[in-house]
Design an enzyme around this catalytic site. Sequence first.
Site, short mmCIF file in Angstrom:
data_model
loop_
_atom_site.label_atom_id
_atom_site.label_comp_id
_atom_site.label_asym_id
_atom_site.label_seq_id
_atom_site.Cartn_x
_atom_site.Cartn_y
_atom_site.Cartn_z
N ASP A 103 0.85 -1.19 0.00
CA ASP A 103 0.00 0.00 0.00
C ASP A 103 0.89 1.24 0.00
OD1 ASP A 103 -1.75 2.08 0.48
OD2 ASP A 103 -3.03 0.90 1.79
N THR A 151 -2.61 6.62 -4.13
CA THR A 151 -1.35 7.17 -3.62
C THR A 151 -0.18 6.81 -4.52
OG1 THR A 151 -2.25 6.90 -1.40
CG2 THR A 151 0.10 7.36 -1.59
N THR A 152 -0.05 5.53 -4.84
CA THR A 152 1.06 5.09 -5.68
C THR A 152 1.00 5.73 -7.06
OG1 THR A 152 1.08 2.97 -4.49
CG2 THR A 152 2.24 3.08 -6.59
N ASP A 200 -9.22 0.32 2.44
CA ASP A 200 -9.25 0.83 1.07
C ASP A 200 -10.46 0.29 0.32
OD1 ASP A 200 -6.97 2.22 1.56
OD2 ASP A 200 -5.61 0.83 0.55
#
Length: 634
Positions: A104, A137-138, A438
């Site tokens: 994550d 996010t990534t 998530d």
Amino acid sequence: MPDNVTSSPGGDWLRLGSVSRRAALHLSRGCGGCWWLAGSLSAPAMAAIKALNSRAEVARAQAALAVNISAARGLQDVLRTNLGPKGTMKMLVSGAGDIKLTKDGNVLLHEMQIQHPTASLIAKVATAQDDVTGDGTTSNVLIIGELLKQADLYISEGLHPRIIAEGFEAAKIKALEVLEQVKVKKEMKREMLLDVARTSLRTKVHADLADVLTEAVVDSVLTIRRPGYPIDLFMVEIMEMKHKSETDTKLIRGLILDHGARHPDMKKRVEDAFILICNVSLEYEKTEVSSGFFYKTAEDKEKLVKAERKFIEDRVQKIIDLKDKVCAQSNKGFVVINQKGIDPFSLDALARHGIVALRRAKRRNMERLSLACGGMAVNSLEDLNVDCLGHAGLVYEYMLGEEKFTFIEDCVNPRSVTLLVKGPNKHTLTQIKDAVRDGLRAVKNAIEDGCVVPGAGAVEVAIAAALVRYKHSVKGRALLGVQAFADALLIIPKVLAQNSGYDLQETLVKVQAEHSESRQLVGIDLNTGEPMVAADAGVWDNYCVKKQLLHSCKLKKISASELSEFCQWLRRKYWGEWWRLFYEMLRYRLLMTRTNIKDSELKSDLEDLDSEYEDLALFILPMFSLLCIHKNDR
């Protein structure tokens, strides 16, 4: 290192400042490791100071830009292997030896100790994405790093960063228009939500576990959903149990208490039970004020003890009378859950009448009990009636080692549920909990948006193709920024293919060719490496995640590609306030070096500046660590 910064042989950074024709600021190091304001110097004197140390190095604009871009690309290289269902895990080891396994991006950025100011700024932008939407996010870090990489190619050929920023802004506006066109509005039924949750969860855990979690996550959100009210994910409690396998994770339509009954003769399993939720003391309590009992003989003492005991027994008898009233004509059970204490005499009396009693329940559980089982929490037993009772289909006690758990299941129309996360070790439990959070956010976003967008890189390919066509309508050199933005978006399908073991260029060419021929939203099939129609495969992403990702370009724009030009632009626009603001920054810097104040507290101080300088403070904040002296290693 920013422009116009000198470095001494000892490794300390010295900010020489933006120098006018008549005056300049100089910083020198004094006693105690602090930096002091030396005064105003003329331009010839400034040149003399720079010549005092012949071994000092000066980093010009290109060198400062290279440092910033390399920091962004370094962060990108760390996270790029995490993207997608085929991404790899990262092992984080703390100074105390604690180990965390995760893929994550949000967890990684929070756990990593990022020293470089530019990389730290990018990490804050990316984690803000997770705070707003719960995912992306990534992808955010990858796109920022690729934007800087593409910008570096043009800057190295002499293009000014401001021109590229204008192109980025034009490309962002066009990309948002394309996103509005490609989004798919559908009724969010269970099958669609299962596809959305599965797409999100498979990027966090392996496919078999993701399929188990998908149904639990979707059903939990649909259970607590109430028409006309916003979805409150706090009504889904995530409880972990180190037991069995991770695939045994399940949804409990009720509540799990982390304690059991306190009397050995009470039933361990009750079916079709009434639930009484109360916050009433059933034990001796000390008075809230200083008081005492005075008696002359032993008989007086016995009377006082009996009177006090009778006060508690009357309360217990009211509970017993209610149980006899509602359970007289049936075999239904009766369970009492009390937030306060129950003494042994009361427990014994309740056990003789077949009542299961739990004492000292946590307050958060008391609030959830009334939502899960119905009824209401009572603070007094005076007006006790049937309407105060909730109901549960099954209540049973479960022993795990020396720990007791009480399961309250099969509630009718519960408004609060529990996700019971099981796993063989702590690493697995932590990973599943992060994935479940998530997944819950993904389902919530889909319901609130009322629309979704195709995943597997299909949206990025479609937007990149639209920007390539759009750039011809952009006048001037800003079209190079549009082209750079389009190329940067393709990092998502490239990394998805690369992490799946396929040749990224060949895969990307196939997908782009299929998209141009079919005019459909085509993504990458990660099992075969061939193009696929993402909608037909049931691969859906959240619309709000992609929208927030593109909106973040405003922060990306004021990133490392412009930092080297920042001071000059600031001085031109706010010339009258430059020296005042620089002095304010210097004062805060001195304060921080003396008392070791954290950057978060410094940010709070800067945000308290006058409202007329609010916009300026937002620009200064990401620059402050670059323009000022390096922190002292003490």
